[in-house]
Design a protein around this motif. Structure first.
Motif, PDB file in Angstrom:
ATOM      1  N   ASN A  19     -26.145  41.583  12.371  1.00 53.60           N
ATOM      2  CA  ASN A  19     -24.942  41.772  11.559  1.00 53.60           C
ATOM      3  C   ASN A  19     -24.198  40.446  11.498  1.00 53.60           C
ATOM      4  N   ALA A  77     -18.942  44.022   6.574  1.00 52.76           N
ATOM      5  CA  ALA A  77     -20.205  44.182   7.301  1.00 52.76           C
ATOM      6  C   ALA A  77     -20.058  45.199   8.434  1.00 52.76           C
ATOM      7  N   ALA A 133     -22.211  48.265  -1.269  1.00 56.92           N
ATOM      8  CA  ALA A 133     -23.302  48.475  -0.312  1.00 56.92           C
ATOM      9  C   ALA A 133     -23.823  49.897  -0.356  1.00 56.92           C
ATOM     10  N   VAL A 153     -26.941  44.130   8.405  1.00 57.25           N
ATOM     11  CA  VAL A 153     -26.019  43.836   7.298  1.00 57.25           C
ATOM     12  C   VAL A 153     -25.599  42.379   7.381  1.00 57.25           C
TER      13      VAL A 153
END
Length: 439
Positions: free
Chosen positions: A184, A171, A95, A116
């Motif tokens: 999220n 996440a 990420a 995310v």
């Protein structure tokens, strides 16, 4: 702006893979026909059905593997490595690499409009986490006594051990480090998770609940316990030459190869990306999912894959001749490849020419939840090159797999591709990505 007028583009790529931890390394490995499969080194695998797998050998978990970071971010991640297992480390690294590739520095975007969505496998604890505690509960004859666990065993377990293995933590870490306060979500659907994460992120942006989302996935089949589970449950390729083991759609295929990795893409609403001058790598234009199994719980893979192919094209407004290539799941097992090939053949039977099919698992095996994401990145990179990469080890066509497998570097990518993933229990997912042309 209505949801129908919003479009979703890819502006950043990040990955940790057996072929390297950058887009350039991945493309070099795919285009040159390099295999990432070798003898497993993370633990003693000599007593397993196969001692070979595709490890991310250049990923050590050192803070340098997370890409260029400003000092505060670097300090925060480094401090928290102690509560990340390898899968989570790889997911966070992918990420951060994607955000850097997209040119999104900390504080450069609205945190409330940035989210995310991450796919993950269920994560198994490493045996050593409990080894000391188990010893404390054993008698002189080596028998374990559970009634000793609370008083003698549990105090030996690190208090924060669970945080290292929760599948929602990739996440969570990514959002916290980058102050992303938007939507999220964590998706734990094994191999289908990557395309499902992209689909969730895509829909979230379309409905105007976010402008930017990091969509990613991390997974492994290389683990002292997970490898045993996989090798007991699935057909595993055997042989003495590790680079020849993964053979999607080939008549001589003998099973899948275990691997590990992570991948992430930055998805942005088109106008938001243009406003900041982002480089656009492709456009997500459709997605689909389908689960099909029989009454005994056995996955009906051909039906599930055919469903997602049809639904993905419908979602994207495409006809079979509009799709330039398929990035197949290409697991390498007898059953899965035959059912996937049947689905592709049936859905695209009306095409004027057979649809080109590639399968990057030939290079690095089954990366679990991460596989679909790294494979999608491979096809996005092919857009930049203009030609597809060869499917490694495809030498002898199988009559049970009636698909046109790409074996050279001369096949054009086309203007759109469909990325397919499927689990053994019949959960299939697909993403449609279109080549970006400046408008």
């Amino acid at each position: 702006m209505t949801s129908n007028s919003r479009r979703v583009v890819i502006t950043g790529l990040g990955l940790v893979s057996p072929l390297g931890n950058s887009a350039a390394e991945l493309w070099q490995g795919l285009s040159s026909g390099t295999s990432g499969v070798d003898r497993i080194t993370q633990f003693d695998a000599d007593n397993l059905p196969s001692p070979f797998g595709a490890e991310c050998r250049s990923f050590t978990g050192d803070i340098g593997d997370f890409g260029p970071l400003e000092k505060t971010m670097q300090r925060n991640i480094k401090k928290n490595l102690k509560v990340m297992c390898r899968e989570i480390e790889m997911g966070v690294a992918a990420a951060q690499l994607a955000l850097n590739d997209a040119g999104l520095a900390p504080g450069s975007c609205d945190p409330d409009r940035t989210g995310v969505v991450y796919g993950c496998d269920y994560i198994l604890t490493m045996p050593e986490e409990f080894a000391g505690a188990v010893r404390k509960c054993m008698d002189d004859q080596g028998r374990f006594h559970f009634d000793r666990w609370a008083d003698a065993g549990l105090p030996e377990v690190t208090p924060l051990w669970l945080l290292k293995y929760l599948p929602n933590m990739p996440a969570s870490h990514i959002a916290i480090y980058n102050d992303f306060r938007g939507p999220n979500n964590s998706i734990t659907m094994r191999e289908a998770a990557a395309n499902l994460a992209i689909g969730e992120a895509y829909c979230t942006i379309l409905r105007d609940s976010a402008d930017r989302i990091v969509a990613g996935a991390t997974g492994t089949r290389i683990h002292p316990m997970r490898s045993v589970h996989v090798m007991l449950q699935e057909q595993i390729a055997t042989g003495d030459n590790p680079t020849k083991l993964s053979r999607p759609f080939d008549r001589e295929r003998s099973g899948m190869v275990v691997g590990e990795g992570a991948g992430a893409i930055v998805l942005e609403e088109l106008q938001a990306a243009k406003n900041r001058g982002a480089t656009i790598l492709g456009e997500v234009v459709g997605h689909a999912s389908s689960t099909v199994m029989d009454r005994q719980g056995v996955g009906c893979l051909a039906t599930a894959i055919a469903n997602v192919l049809r639904l993905a094209m419908k979602s994207a407004g495409l006809e079979p001749d509009d799709v330039g290539h398929i990035h197949a799941h290409g697991l390498g097992t007898l059953r899965c490849d035959a059912e996937e090939a049947k689905a592709i053949h049936d859905v695209f039977a009306s095409r004027s020419k057979p649809i080109p099919v590639v399968a990057a698992k030939s290079n690095f095996g089954n990366l679990g939840a991460a596989g679909g994401m790294v494979e999608l990145i491979g096809s996005v990179l092919a857009f930049g090159d203009g030609s597809l990469f060869p499917t490694l080890n495809y030498e002898t066509p199988d009559p049970d797999c009636p698909v046109h497998v790409v074996t050279d570097r001369n096949t054009p990518t086309g203007d759109a591709f469909i990325n397919i993933s499927v689990t053994p229990v019949g959960q299939a997912s697909a993403t449609v990505v279109r080549r970006w042309a400046d408008e």
